[in-house]
Design a protein around this motif. Structure first.
Motif, PDB file in Angstrom:
ATOM      1  N   VAL A 182       0.750  -1.024   0.137  1.00  0.00           N
ATOM      2  CA  VAL A 182       0.058  -0.074  -0.128  1.00  0.00           C
ATOM      3  C   VAL A 182       0.734   1.176   0.010  1.00  0.00           C
ATOM      4  CG1 VAL A 182      -1.572   1.216   1.542  1.00  0.00           C
ATOM      5  CG2 VAL A 182      -2.029  -0.917   1.033  1.00  0.00           C
ATOM      6  N   VAL A 183       1.823   1.418   1.001  1.00  0.00           N
ATOM      7  CA  VAL A 183       2.642   2.592   0.865  1.00  0.00           C
ATOM      8  C   VAL A 183       3.843   2.802   0.193  1.00  0.00           C
ATOM      9  CG1 VAL A 183       3.773   3.872   2.724  1.00  0.00           C
ATOM     10  CG2 VAL A 183       1.863   2.454   3.323  1.00  0.00           C
ATOM     11  N   THR A 184       3.634   3.133  -1.051  1.00  0.00           N
ATOM     12  CA  THR A 184       4.619   3.334  -1.835  1.00  0.00           C
ATOM     13  C   THR A 184       5.207   4.938  -2.116  1.00  0.00           C
ATOM     14  OG1 THR A 184       3.418   3.855  -3.661  1.00  0.00           O
ATOM     15  CG2 THR A 184       4.046   1.363  -3.315  1.00  0.00           C
ATOM     16  N   LYS A 185       4.497   5.712  -1.298  1.00  0.00           N
ATOM     17  CA  LYS A 185       4.824   7.075  -1.208  1.00  0.00           C
ATOM     18  C   LYS A 185       4.104   7.582   0.170  1.00  0.00           C
ATOM     19  CE  LYS A 185       0.489   8.231  -3.503  1.00  0.00           C
ATOM     20  NZ  LYS A 185      -0.125   8.895  -4.569  1.00  0.00           N
ATOM     21  N   PRO A 186       4.539   8.679   0.372  1.00  0.00           N
ATOM     22  CA  PRO A 186       3.949   9.266   1.833  1.00  0.00           C
ATOM     23  C   PRO A 186       2.355   9.293   1.924  1.00  0.00           C
ATOM     24  CG  PRO A 186       5.770  10.577   1.097  1.00  0.00           C
ATOM     25  CD  PRO A 186       5.603   9.899  -0.069  1.00  0.00           C
ATOM     26  N   MET A 187       1.869   8.813   2.754  1.00  0.00           N
ATOM     27  CA  MET A 187       0.272   8.767   3.106  1.00  0.00           C
ATOM     28  C   MET A 187      -0.227   8.990   4.326  1.00  0.00           C
ATOM     29  SD  MET A 187      -0.322   5.218   0.823  1.00  0.00           S
ATOM     30  CE  MET A 187      -2.227   5.238   1.188  1.00  0.00           C
ATOM     31  N   THR A 188      -1.137   9.385   4.637  1.00  0.00           N
ATOM     32  CA  THR A 188      -1.390   9.689   6.144  1.00  0.00           C
ATOM     33  C   THR A 188      -1.946   8.343   6.576  1.00  0.00           C
ATOM     34  OG1 THR A 188      -3.891   9.997   5.530  1.00  0.00           O
ATOM     35  CG2 THR A 188      -2.489  12.088   5.616  1.00  0.00           C
ATOM     36  N   LYS A 189      -1.586   8.402   7.990  1.00  0.00           N
ATOM     37  CA  LYS A 189      -1.967   7.131   8.721  1.00  0.00           C
ATOM     38  C   LYS A 189      -3.501   6.636   8.383  1.00  0.00           C
ATOM     39  CE  LYS A 189      -2.743   5.139  13.377  1.00  0.00           C
ATOM     40  NZ  LYS A 189      -2.803   5.490  14.849  1.00  0.00           N
ATOM     41  N   GLY A 190      -4.671   7.565   8.213  1.00  0.00           N
ATOM     42  CA  GLY A 190      -5.857   7.392   8.004  1.00  0.00           C
ATOM     43  C   GLY A 190      -6.070   6.443   6.623  1.00  0.00           C
ATOM     44  N   ARG A 208       8.389   3.821   7.671  1.00  0.00           N
ATOM     45  CA  ARG A 208       8.814   4.909   8.411  1.00  0.00           C
ATOM     46  C   ARG A 208       7.797   5.945   8.956  1.00  0.00           C
ATOM     47  NH1 ARG A 208      10.099   9.937   6.363  1.00  0.00           N
ATOM     48  NH2 ARG A 208      10.498  10.084   4.066  1.00  0.00           N
ATOM     49  N   LEU A 209       7.861   6.697   9.676  1.00  0.00           N
ATOM     50  CA  LEU A 209       7.055   7.841  10.132  1.00  0.00           C
ATOM     51  C   LEU A 209       7.647   9.231   9.492  1.00  0.00           C
ATOM     52  CD1 LEU A 209       5.781   6.888  13.735  1.00  0.00           C
ATOM     53  CD2 LEU A 209       4.259   7.287  11.707  1.00  0.00           C
ATOM     54  N   VAL A 210       6.813  10.238   9.061  1.00  0.00           N
ATOM     55  CA  VAL A 210       7.319  11.378   8.672  1.00  0.00           C
ATOM     56  C   VAL A 210       7.597  12.328   9.771  1.00  0.00           C
ATOM     57  CG1 VAL A 210       7.057  13.587   7.210  1.00  0.00           C
ATOM     58  CG2 VAL A 210       6.451  11.071   6.331  1.00  0.00           C
ATOM     59  N   SER A 247       1.574  16.303  10.720  1.00  0.00           N
ATOM     60  CA  SER A 247       0.204  16.199  11.256  1.00  0.00           C
ATOM     61  C   SER A 247      -0.865  16.370  10.142  1.00  0.00           C
ATOM     62  CB  SER A 247       0.261  17.268  12.547  1.00  0.00           C
ATOM     63  OG  SER A 247      -1.138  17.144  13.122  1.00  0.00           O
ATOM     64  N   PRO A 248      -1.613  15.235   9.940  1.00  0.00           N
ATOM     65  CA  PRO A 248      -1.899  13.741  10.944  1.00  0.00           C
ATOM     66  C   PRO A 248      -0.591  13.044  10.579  1.00  0.00           C
ATOM     67  CG  PRO A 248      -3.148  14.007   8.980  1.00  0.00           C
ATOM     68  CD  PRO A 248      -2.705  15.208   9.006  1.00  0.00           C
ATOM     69  N   ALA A 249      -0.458  12.018  11.614  1.00  0.00           N
ATOM     70  CA  ALA A 249       0.596  11.114  11.421  1.00  0.00           C
ATOM     71  C   ALA A 249       0.817  10.668   9.935  1.00  0.00           C
ATOM     72  CB  ALA A 249       0.519   9.850  12.329  1.00  0.00           C
ATOM     73  N   THR A 250       2.030  10.437   9.477  1.00  0.00           N
ATOM     74  CA  THR A 250       2.046  10.123   7.870  1.00  0.00           C
ATOM     75  C   THR A 250       3.174   9.026   7.935  1.00  0.00           C
ATOM     76  OG1 THR A 250       1.473  12.202   7.142  1.00  0.00           O
ATOM     77  CG2 THR A 250       2.804  11.059   5.585  1.00  0.00           C
ATOM     78  N   ALA A 278       5.833   6.505   5.117  1.00  0.00           N
ATOM     79  CA  ALA A 278       6.621   6.652   3.975  1.00  0.00           C
ATOM     80  C   ALA A 278       7.354   5.395   3.778  1.00  0.00           C
ATOM     81  CB  ALA A 278       7.357   7.907   3.815  1.00  0.00           C
ATOM     82  N   PRO A 279       7.678   4.917   2.910  1.00  0.00           N
ATOM     83  CA  PRO A 279       8.713   3.932   2.570  1.00  0.00           C
ATOM     84  C   PRO A 279       9.930   4.142   3.156  1.00  0.00           C
ATOM     85  CG  PRO A 279       8.092   4.694   0.465  1.00  0.00           C
ATOM     86  CD  PRO A 279       7.216   5.619   1.372  1.00  0.00           C
ATOM     87  N   LEU A 280      10.798   3.449   3.740  1.00  0.00           N
ATOM     88  CA  LEU A 280      12.041   3.583   3.920  1.00  0.00           C
ATOM     89  C   LEU A 280      13.006   3.440   2.834  1.00  0.00           C
ATOM     90  CD1 LEU A 280      12.465   1.516   7.113  1.00  0.00           C
ATOM     91  CD2 LEU A 280      12.995   3.877   7.211  1.00  0.00           C
ATOM     92  N   ALA A 281      13.793   4.462   2.586  1.00  0.00           N
ATOM     93  CA  ALA A 281      14.735   4.324   1.552  1.00  0.00           C
ATOM     94  C   ALA A 281      15.624   3.083   1.305  1.00  0.00           C
ATOM     95  CB  ALA A 281      15.771   5.740   1.620  1.00  0.00           C
ATOM     96  N   GLY A 282      15.533   2.564   0.250  1.00  0.00           N
ATOM     97  CA  GLY A 282      16.462   1.308   0.123  1.00  0.00           C
ATOM     98  C   GLY A 282      15.871   0.255   0.819  1.00  0.00           C
TER      99      GLY A 282
END
Length: 367
Positions: free
Chosen positions: A126-134, A175-177, A181-184, A186-190
């Motif tokens: 699901v998370v391939t770019k920064p996305m909010t937790k919701g 990881r978390l950004v 706010s709100p919590a976001t 994102a994928p870890l690099a590498g």
């Protein structure tokens, strides 16, 4: 060893003498710096480093859900080992890491490890770019079996179990950004492939860092810090430990730290430690604060205060209230303090206000 000598050792090990000049030199960062409340991690650094502190702009730090599923800042170079330490050794370990939601995970009818890895794989997809937790929660819930989710009255929605999402996210390479706010997420690099093979050596390293920071300590206390069961810790317990008697109880410390414990620096510092500061994250609360009534003032069911550290002991609590550009800091001492200690505490209060970005502040004392 008596408790005051142990506390003097911990004060030094935690960097509360402000001898380190950089976050990379702090043992609390190597162990993981929790950031579950507003400015907690920032104020923890302010209590340890001289000069301005910053978290969001430091490229060496990464924020992620790690120990106990709580958000922690880690050095980027340390995070891979920490994530490997979170891979369940077996189903008992996976179940223990669910903490307050163990019953929900057990109710899926699946092996606990399978549940964790299935959730981690879905989060990774699901998370391939920064996305909010919701947004992440909604998307991943649609991909998982219904038993992986629950109805949440607060959110007015059905979504993945909160603790399952937290323990699965780092395994899925998320990881978390910091500062978002709100919590976001994102994928870890590498990030590589989803790893399922446990790494007992990494789990041992996490325990050893805890023992260095908050030792001498027991296996049960280390297990609580790591967020797993005592039986799991027994299998990954570090070698090369010294047995130490603290207030009549057997505790353990890395053997190469015994000399530092025997002769710690004089703990003549005054610091305002924020709620969830690493110093009060030690699991032996009765050693930190022997008086049960005072323990209730330090560790509450909701809304813990900060702690006043003075004369090598927990000497009181503190709270803040912001209004516009002004911050009011209320200090409560357990016992009467010397005028010099009060002056230093008020100087630390000014540092708290500056660190949090307030232009003005006032200090009040309560009995």
């Amino acid at each position: 060893m008596d408790r005051r000598q142990v506390l003097a050792y911990r004060i030094a090990e935690h960097g509360l003498h402000r001898s380190a000049r950089d976050v990379a030199g702090l043992a609390v960062v190597r162990a993981g710096l929790q950031d579950s409340m507003r400015d907690t991690a920032l104020l923890a650094l302010a209590a340890r480093l001289d000069g301005p502190v910053s978290l969001e702009d430091d490229e060496r730090l990464v924020l992620a859900w790690t120990l106990r599923g709580a958000p922690h800042h880690h050095l980027r170079t340390d995070l891979p080992e920490t994530i490997r330490a979170l891979i369940p050794l077996d189903d008992a370990d996976a179940l223990a890491r669910m903490l307050w939601q163990r019953k929900e995970l057990a109710a899926t009818g699946l092996a606990a490890s399978e549940v964790v890895f299935t959730a981690a794989a879905a989060l990774r997809e699901v998370v391939t770019k920064p996305m909010t937790k919701g947004a992440v929660s909604a998307a991943v819930t649609r991909r998982l079996p219904p038993a992986f989710a629950r109805w949440c009255r607060g959110c007015n929605a059905t979504h993945i179990h909160e603790q399952l999402m937290r323990i699965a996210a780092p395994l899925g390479g998320l990881r978390l950004v910091a500062g978002a706010s709100p919590a976001t997420l994102a994928p870890l690099a590498g990030r590589g492939r989803l790893r399922k093979t446990p790494d007992p050596a990494a789990a041992t390293a996490v325990l050893e860092r805890y023992l260095r920071l908050n030792g001498p300590a027991s296996p049960g206390e280390a297990a609580e810090f790591a967020g797993t069961a005592r039986a799991v810790v027994d299998r990954t317990w570090p070698a090369g430990l010294a047995e130490v008697r603290v207030e009549g109880k057997t505790r353990y410390l890395p053997a190469d730290r015994v000399a530092a414990l025997e002769n710690p620096p004089e703990p003549d510092v005054v610091r305002l430690l924020p709620p969830l500061d690493p110093f009060i994250q030690a699991r032996d609360k009765a050693l930190l604060v022997p008086d049960p009534l005072r323990r209730k003032e330090v560790w509450k069911m909701l809304g813990n205060p900060g702690v006043l550290l003075a004369d090598g002991d927990v000497a009181g609590t503190w709270r803040t209230k912001g209004s516009g550009t002004k911050l009011t800091i209320t200090l409560t001492a357990f016992d009467p303090l010397r005028p010099s200690v009060r002056e230093e505490a008020e100087a630390e209060a000014a540092r708290v206000a500056t660190t949090r970005g307030f232009e003005k502040h006032t200090v009040t004392w309560t009995a």
